[in-house]
Design a protein around this motif. Structure first.
Motif, mmCIF file in Angstrom:
data_model
loop_
_atom_site.group_PDB
_atom_site.id
_atom_site.type_symbol
_atom_site.label_atom_id
_atom_site.label_comp_id
_atom_site.label_asym_id
_atom_site.label_seq_id
_atom_site.Cartn_x
_atom_site.Cartn_y
_atom_site.Cartn_z
ATOM 1 N N LYS A 1 0.840 -1.200 0.000
ATOM 2 C CA LYS A 1 0.000 0.000 0.000
ATOM 3 C C LYS A 1 0.873 1.248 0.000
ATOM 4 N N GLU A 2 0.203 2.366 -0.210
ATOM 5 C CA GLU A 2 0.884 3.655 -0.196
ATOM 6 C C GLU A 2 0.071 4.563 0.709
ATOM 7 N N ASN A 3 0.728 5.251 1.628
ATOM 8 C CA ASN A 3 -0.038 6.145 2.490
ATOM 9 C C ASN A 3 -0.145 7.539 1.871
ATOM 10 N N ARG A 4 -0.778 8.451 2.575
ATOM 11 C CA ARG A 4 -1.032 9.770 1.975
ATOM 12 C C ARG A 4 0.246 10.592 1.807
ATOM 13 N N TYR A 5 1.326 10.172 2.457
ATOM 14 C CA TYR A 5 2.602 10.857 2.256
ATOM 15 C C TYR A 5 3.432 10.166 1.171
ATOM 16 N N HIS A 6 2.795 9.242 0.437
ATOM 17 C CA HIS A 6 3.426 8.478 -0.642
ATOM 18 C C HIS A 6 4.529 7.549 -0.129
ATOM 19 N N ASP A 7 4.420 7.135 1.123
ATOM 20 C CA ASP A 7 5.345 6.122 1.636
ATOM 21 C C ASP A 7 4.753 4.751 1.324
ATOM 22 N N LEU A 8 5.593 3.878 0.786
ATOM 23 C CA LEU A 8 5.131 2.519 0.481
ATOM 24 C C LEU A 8 5.329 1.623 1.707
ATOM 25 N N TYR A 9 4.397 0.743 1.915
ATOM 26 C CA TYR A 9 4.552 -0.179 3.035
ATOM 27 C C TYR A 9 3.868 -1.501 2.745
ATOM 28 N N LEU A 10 4.305 -2.487 3.486
ATOM 29 C CA LEU A 10 3.726 -3.823 3.387
ATOM 30 C C LEU A 10 2.803 -4.026 4.585
ATOM 31 N N ASN A 11 1.601 -4.457 4.289
ATOM 32 C CA ASN A 11 0.617 -4.698 5.346
ATOM 33 C C ASN A 11 0.362 -6.211 5.395
ATOM 34 N N ILE A 12 0.738 -6.835 6.510
ATOM 35 C CA ILE A 12 0.497 -8.279 6.679
ATOM 36 C C ILE A 12 -0.740 -8.427 7.551
ATOM 37 N N VAL B 1 5.028 -2.958 7.680
ATOM 38 C CA VAL B 1 6.486 -2.793 7.541
ATOM 39 C C VAL B 1 6.719 -1.811 6.392
ATOM 40 N N PHE B 2 7.400 -0.710 6.663
ATOM 41 C CA PHE B 2 7.664 0.269 5.611
ATOM 42 C C PHE B 2 8.814 -0.213 4.727
ATOM 43 N N ASP B 3 8.833 0.302 3.485
ATOM 44 C CA ASP B 3 9.817 -0.207 2.518
ATOM 45 C C ASP B 3 11.259 0.058 2.957
ATOM 46 N N ASP B 4 11.473 1.132 3.742
ATOM 47 C CA ASP B 4 12.836 1.402 4.217
ATOM 48 C C ASP B 4 13.333 0.322 5.174
ATOM 49 N N ASP B 5 12.413 -0.362 5.828
ATOM 50 C CA ASP B 5 12.802 -1.321 6.867
ATOM 51 C C ASP B 5 12.681 -2.770 6.409
ATOM 52 N N THR C 1 14.635 -8.587 18.395
ATOM 53 C CA THR C 1 13.915 -7.324 18.404
ATOM 54 C C THR C 1 14.510 -6.409 17.339
ATOM 55 N N LEU C 2 13.661 -5.804 16.548
ATOM 56 C CA LEU C 2 14.106 -4.863 15.520
ATOM 57 C C LEU C 2 13.394 -3.533 15.769
ATOM 58 N N THR C 3 14.180 -2.504 16.034
ATOM 59 C CA THR C 3 13.596 -1.183 16.297
ATOM 60 C C THR C 3 13.810 -0.292 15.091
ATOM 61 N N VAL C 4 12.762 0.340 14.619
ATOM 62 C CA VAL C 4 12.841 1.202 13.434
ATOM 63 C C VAL C 4 12.076 2.500 13.723
ATOM 64 N N GLY C 5 12.141 3.387 12.737
ATOM 65 C CA GLY C 5 11.367 4.633 12.835
ATOM 66 C C GLY C 5 11.751 5.487 14.022
ATOM 67 N N GLY C 6 13.037 5.540 14.333
ATOM 68 C CA GLY C 6 13.476 6.355 15.456
ATOM 69 C C GLY C 6 12.933 5.878 16.784
ATOM 70 N N GLY C 7 12.702 4.581 16.901
ATOM 71 C CA GLY C 7 12.241 4.016 18.169
ATOM 72 C C GLY C 7 10.736 4.006 18.320
ATOM 73 N N LYS D 1 6.690 -12.686 -2.532
ATOM 74 C CA LYS D 1 6.020 -12.064 -3.691
ATOM 75 C C LYS D 1 5.676 -10.613 -3.378
ATOM 76 N N ALA D 2 5.159 -10.395 -2.187
ATOM 77 C CA ALA D 2 4.750 -9.040 -1.821
ATOM 78 C C ALA D 2 5.960 -8.117 -1.688
ATOM 79 N N VAL D 3 7.065 -8.675 -1.147
ATOM 80 C CA VAL D 3 8.265 -7.846 -0.991
ATOM 81 C C VAL D 3 8.816 -7.457 -2.371
ATOM 82 N N SER D 4 8.768 -8.399 -3.316
ATOM 83 C CA SER D 4 9.213 -8.073 -4.687
ATOM 84 C C SER D 4 8.354 -6.958 -5.256
#
Lengths: 158, 282
Positions: free
Chosen positions: A38-49, A66-70, A95-101, A150-153
């Protein structure tokens, strides 16, 4: 950001704003995992499980993002934890911390029940946290990774 | 409303164990605070905290705990509300015998006054209906039961209407559980962990969980909010690890904004995390 999919396909699968969607069935169809790009209103792409499961009171949905950067770091940690659970190597926990915590993924094997991966996303909001936990049984790891791959590709090509 | 707890204790004498197990309703909190352990016995101290009024302390001595020279044992405690003012605490010893402790929680005079007023109003309404009900002023006062009954018109014979029995399913899980913390600490006590383990086994799939942290009214507003959130997160982290299915949990930190007791000497009850379960989550 231009999409790789023609408008007709996007319209067909985009009822919830997905750029790409695929799904898998496990537990004899009792549980469905959707992998949506999906794409949010700020045009950030993300994966929604999304896990959707049947219950006495209808379908229950639990979802994490999970955002595409992570996504690369997320996939590394996910596959590593899954391998450790497959090998029954102790009680793995990552544990994986992203998005500035502000967002954290916790991957571990639940101490009770059948061997499985408990995948938790902890995200901060204005008043506290929201924790969403998915359970992926160990015998469904392969099919889960196939759908996720498939979704990550699609996410990387979008 | 009931509450059960299993306590493993070592009965090797001279020990003093601090416990934080409690059950509460709108008016009071019954709390097991300490266990003093002897060679073959244990003394349990219960406290009843009320919104107003003094703290009531109730102690019970359990004897004959040692079995065949064992130096450790387990007590099963059950707290039940017998009536509005009396709670009963049952301690089951390892040999199967049971000790009953009744705690009179003393809820004050207000409920009695309200009940008396309600009774008077109901009596007045009943009398008004019996004498006709056309006017609030009884024009022809009646003095005997026969005079009253003569004025009552024969009622229609009530007809039985068959209908499906109304089922109101009670939730099979505790809708609220509270665990307590030590001052300035977000570390789960052994009692809290045992309580969460029990709770995790009772949570059905598809349930909504909200975990809210609270703290005593000390320090700064920001510090209280952070501590309450960290406490709530500690509970959420431990509890979610015990639940073997997918679940959504809302975790909130309310600081000191929702105290159970504003009395400065009874701030222990505010150092808590509430786990609320509702049937519409998932």
């Amino acid at each position: 950001m231009p999409s790789i999919f023609p408008p007709v396909i996007m319209a067909a699968m985009g009822q919830r704003g997905e750029l790409y969607s695929t799904r898998i069935f496990i537990d004899d169809g009792q549980k469905t995992f959707f992998f949506n790009v999906k794409e949010n209103r700020y045009h950030d792409l993300y994966l929604n499980i999304v896990e959707s499961r049947k219950s006495d009171r209808g379908f229950k949905r639990t979802s994490l993002v999970v955002f595409d950067d992570d996504i690369d770091r997320f996939m590394i940690v996910l596959e590593r934890t899954m391998n450790e659970i497959r090998r029954r190597k102790g009680s793995p926990e990552e544990t994986l911390t992203v998005g500035g915590g502000r967002r954290e993924y916790i991957l571990r094997m639940p101490p009770r029940g059948k061997p499985a991966l408990q995948l938790t996303e902890k995200r901060e909001d204005a008043t506290g946290y929201r924790r969403e936990s998915l359970i992926i049984p160990v015998d469904s790891f392969d099919i889960f990774l196939e759908g996720l791959g498939k979704a990550v590709s699609a996410l990387k090509n979008a | 409303m009931n509450y059960m707890d299993s306590l493993g204790i070592a009965i090797d004498g001279g020990r003093y164990v601090r416990i934080d197990s409690s059950i509460n309703d709108l008016y009071r909190t019954v709390r097991l605070r300490t266990i003093r352990v002897g060679q073959d016995s244990a003394k349990l101290d219960f406290y009843v905290f009320r919104k107003k009024g003094p703290v009531v302390r109730k102690s019970v001595l359990l004897k004959g705990l040692s079995q065949n020279g064992d130096t450790s044992t387990e007590l099963t405690l059950k707290v039940e509300r017998r009536s509005f003012a009396v709670w009963e605490i049952t301690a089951r010893k390892p040999d199967g015998t049971v000790e009953d402790i009744r705690v009179r929680t003393g809820i004050g005079l207000w409920p009695l006054i309200i009940a008396a007023v309600a009774l008077l109003l109901f009596g007045g309404w009943l009398l008004f209906r019996l004498v006709g009900g056309d006017s609030p002023v009884v024009s022809s006062p009646v003095s005997t039961v026969s005079e009253i009954t003569e004025k009552i018109e024969p009622a229609e014979t009530p007809q039985l209407i068959e209908s499906e029995p109304i089922e109101t399913p009670a939730p099979q899980f505790p809708t609220q559980t509270i665990v307590y913390f030590r001052p300035e600490s977000a570390k789960l006590s052994n009692a809290a962990m045992a309580e969460l383990k029990t709770l995790a086994g009772l949570i059905p799939e598809g349930i909504g969980i909200e975990i809210s942290g609270h703290c005593a009214n000390y320090g700064t507003e920001r510090g209280r909010r952070v501590l309450s959130r960290v406490r709530a997160d500690a509970v959420a982290d431990y509890l979610s690890g015990l639940i073997p299915f997918s679940v959504s949990i809302d975790v909130k930190g309310y600081g000191g904004s929702r105290p159970l007791n504003r009395d400065s000497e009874l701030q222990d009850v505010n150092r808590r995390v509430e786990i609320n379960l509702s049937g519409d989550g998932g």
